[in-house]
Enzyme design. Sequence first.
Site, mmCIF file in Angstrom:
data_model
loop_
_atom_site.group_PDB
_atom_site.id
_atom_site.type_symbol
_atom_site.label_atom_id
_atom_site.label_comp_id
_atom_site.label_asym_id
_atom_site.label_seq_id
_atom_site.Cartn_x
_atom_site.Cartn_y
_atom_site.Cartn_z
ATOM 1 N N PHE A 130 -30.612 48.160 64.026
ATOM 2 C CA PHE A 130 -30.848 48.568 62.328
ATOM 3 C C PHE A 130 -31.761 47.826 62.034
ATOM 4 O O PHE A 130 -31.929 49.485 60.797
ATOM 5 C CB PHE A 130 -29.449 48.062 62.298
ATOM 6 N N LYS A 196 -16.623 47.027 52.564
ATOM 7 C CA LYS A 196 -16.837 45.561 52.078
ATOM 8 C C LYS A 196 -17.628 44.666 53.571
ATOM 9 O O LYS A 196 -16.762 44.624 54.590
ATOM 10 C CB LYS A 196 -15.823 45.156 51.664
ATOM 11 N N HIS A 226 -10.860 49.672 51.390
ATOM 12 C CA HIS A 226 -9.705 50.245 52.657
ATOM 13 C C HIS A 226 -8.141 50.252 51.781
ATOM 14 O O HIS A 226 -7.571 51.278 52.617
ATOM 15 C CB HIS A 226 -9.323 50.386 53.748
ATOM 16 N N LYS A 230 -4.708 53.621 50.933
ATOM 17 C CA LYS A 230 -3.491 53.674 51.442
ATOM 18 C C LYS A 230 -2.629 55.047 50.881
ATOM 19 O O LYS A 230 -2.761 54.048 49.553
ATOM 20 C CB LYS A 230 -2.890 52.561 51.668
ATOM 21 N N GLU A 264 -0.028 38.326 55.094
ATOM 22 C CA GLU A 264 0.239 38.470 56.187
ATOM 23 C C GLU A 264 0.666 37.955 57.264
ATOM 24 O O GLU A 264 0.396 36.581 56.992
ATOM 25 C CB GLU A 264 -1.297 38.905 56.863
ATOM 26 N N ASP A 283 -12.309 37.439 50.661
ATOM 27 C CA ASP A 283 -11.755 38.043 51.352
ATOM 28 C C ASP A 283 -11.171 39.448 50.987
ATOM 29 O O ASP A 283 -11.242 40.556 51.556
ATOM 30 C CB ASP A 283 -11.112 37.753 52.877
ATOM 31 N N HIS A 288 -9.708 43.977 46.766
ATOM 32 C CA HIS A 288 -8.210 44.537 47.985
ATOM 33 C C HIS A 288 -7.540 44.176 46.873
ATOM 34 O O HIS A 288 -6.566 45.218 45.541
ATOM 35 C CB HIS A 288 -7.582 43.932 48.792
HETATM 36 C C1 BG6 Z 1 -9.897 43.180 55.048
HETATM 37 C C2 BG6 Z 1 -9.634 41.654 55.575
HETATM 38 O O1 BG6 Z 1 -10.111 43.551 54.203
HETATM 39 O O2 BG6 Z 1 -7.732 43.731 54.861
HETATM 40 C C3 BG6 Z 1 -8.955 41.013 56.272
HETATM 41 O O3 BG6 Z 1 -11.075 41.440 55.954
HETATM 42 C C4 BG6 Z 1 -7.490 41.618 56.066
HETATM 43 O O4 BG6 Z 1 -9.009 40.057 56.352
HETATM 44 C C5 BG6 Z 1 -7.716 43.119 55.727
HETATM 45 O O5 BG6 Z 1 -6.372 40.976 56.915
HETATM 46 C C6 BG6 Z 1 -5.679 43.648 55.085
HETATM 47 O O6 BG6 Z 1 -5.409 44.901 55.706
HETATM 48 P P1 BG6 Z 1 -4.563 45.959 55.535
HETATM 49 O O7 BG6 Z 1 -4.547 47.025 55.771
HETATM 50 O O8 BG6 Z 1 -4.250 44.898 57.211
HETATM 51 O O9 BG6 Z 1 -3.415 45.589 55.243
#
Ligand code: BG6
Length: 537
Positions: A130, A196, A226, A230, A264, A283, A288
């Site tokens: 890269f 990210k 991401h 959703k 989680e 994170d 998010h």
């Molecule tokens: C990621 C984090 O961006 O999102 C992870 O780096 C986390 O640590 C994840 O587990 C959670 O995403 P989702 O879509 O599984 O809720």
Amino acid sequence: MSTTPNTPASASREPSCKVSAGPHDAPSSPAGKRPAPPCTLVIFGAGGDLTKRLLMPALYNLAVDGLLDDGMKIIGVNHGERETSVWREDLHKSLQQFAADKASTFHAGKLDDKAWNWVAQRLEYMAGEFETDDTFAKLKQKLDQSPGGNVIFYLAVTARFFKPIVEHLGKAGLLKEGEGAGEGNTGGFRRIVIEKPFGTDLASARDLNAHILSYADESQVYRIDHFLGKDTVQSILAVRFANALFEPIWRREYIDSVQITAAETIGVEGRGKFYEQTGAFRDMLPNHLFQLLGMVAMEPPNSFDAEAVRDKKAEISDAIQPLTADDVVFGQYEKGPAGIGYREEPDVAPDSTTETYAAARVYVENWRWAGVPFYLRTGKRLAARRTEISVQLKPVPFRLFRDTPVDALTPNVLTLRIDPAHGTSFDFNVKTPGPVMQIGAVQSSFDYADFFAERANVGYETLLYDCMLGDETLFQRADSIETSWCAVDDVLHPKTGGAIPVHGYAAGSEGPAEADALLARDGHSWRPLKQDAVEKK
Ligand code: BG6
């Protein structure tokens, strides 16, 4: 998510809330959708987990829906020689595994061979480091074979490669748009998709933005969060703005507080090295969880035009009152009913002080939200997997119930469930049956699965499709990224008082007691992670 440039609103993706009939039987091709324009997708990090787990399944799902153009090509770049056929086979095997895995959101059951073959024929592997000129010269040669073509460069690599890849792309002339215009083509687009973490604090995010923007225009940069891919997150705007019920009360006069949870049950899952550097706060919070907060708090835009939506979201990240040490609680999981402690995980220091849990109290200083606390929490190895937003309304006057057996009223709460449950619920009060005035707290729920056929979706379909269409609504703009990091900078780099203390919590629990205290001092408490619905009496 939004209408796309030159696309009438009716021809764009329809928010699912518009389908108001009863249950539907089978997934169908999204109504009124057209295939994306032809393009070459160059994936840096072709051998990585993201490519295997999310990008390929998403491309496959888009192919099943007929949303990719026949002229599409996918070039996978990675270090290490490998035949294209081997790469294809590797990806095929992973897809088959995901398809067979009932717990995965891929839900393909059995792979559609036609769709897979369609994707497979378009895959080409290219070995390359890269950070070396060679790779980019080779890539340029390949891309020059179709001058004027549209190209998306997807950086599915660890963050340390973001800068060198963009720099090499820029220096190799690969980011110049409109090349080859004339002779039957209009000149192609050149877009960069960046995953990210976009920086690790305000200074590094600013530096990364400045670096990228010295080689590309903002309109070419697609910064992914991401969570915005959703459906249930996109639906927040639909629930708020497509219903007359919510918007009039969606303000400080009626809303008492908001809780945003991303809990989680998994631990760090072999990502110890990354996590040691990052921690739960970096994170999840300024990206998010702030994105969810933005969707809940933003003013109504005038249209789904990307800039209209992004302007309104930017106003919110700008209005977030900078967090201080007093507003946050950090935790780290210890050995408990759900397993080993964080410090016993591979690649984690035995005396690590990295947080695996973070809670924060956030205020949005504007006319709509001043004084309303937004409580955010996220953590690994908690009692339940649950991503949701709960909006609690202010209490009603109790006077009427003073001379009845009722001693308290449960607050009204609207919960938007994002994962793993998809839907909404509303907690409210009714009179219990019988001769005496007694109040019972009940819950009314809506579950997507009861109304809509489930669509195969790994969360990247919309993001990839939108990027091909040039719709940036769901991507983050440079200014929002920076204002978000700015709001948490004092927590990451405290000017006084030292680092935030990290409190232990048992793996599988609700989180550290100190997080309960954060809310208790305002007279609030977290919604339990474990309890699902209001219990029947
Ligand atoms: C990621 C984090 O961006 O999102 C992870 O780096 C986390 O640590 C994840 O587990 C959670 O995403 P989702 O879509 O599984 O809720």
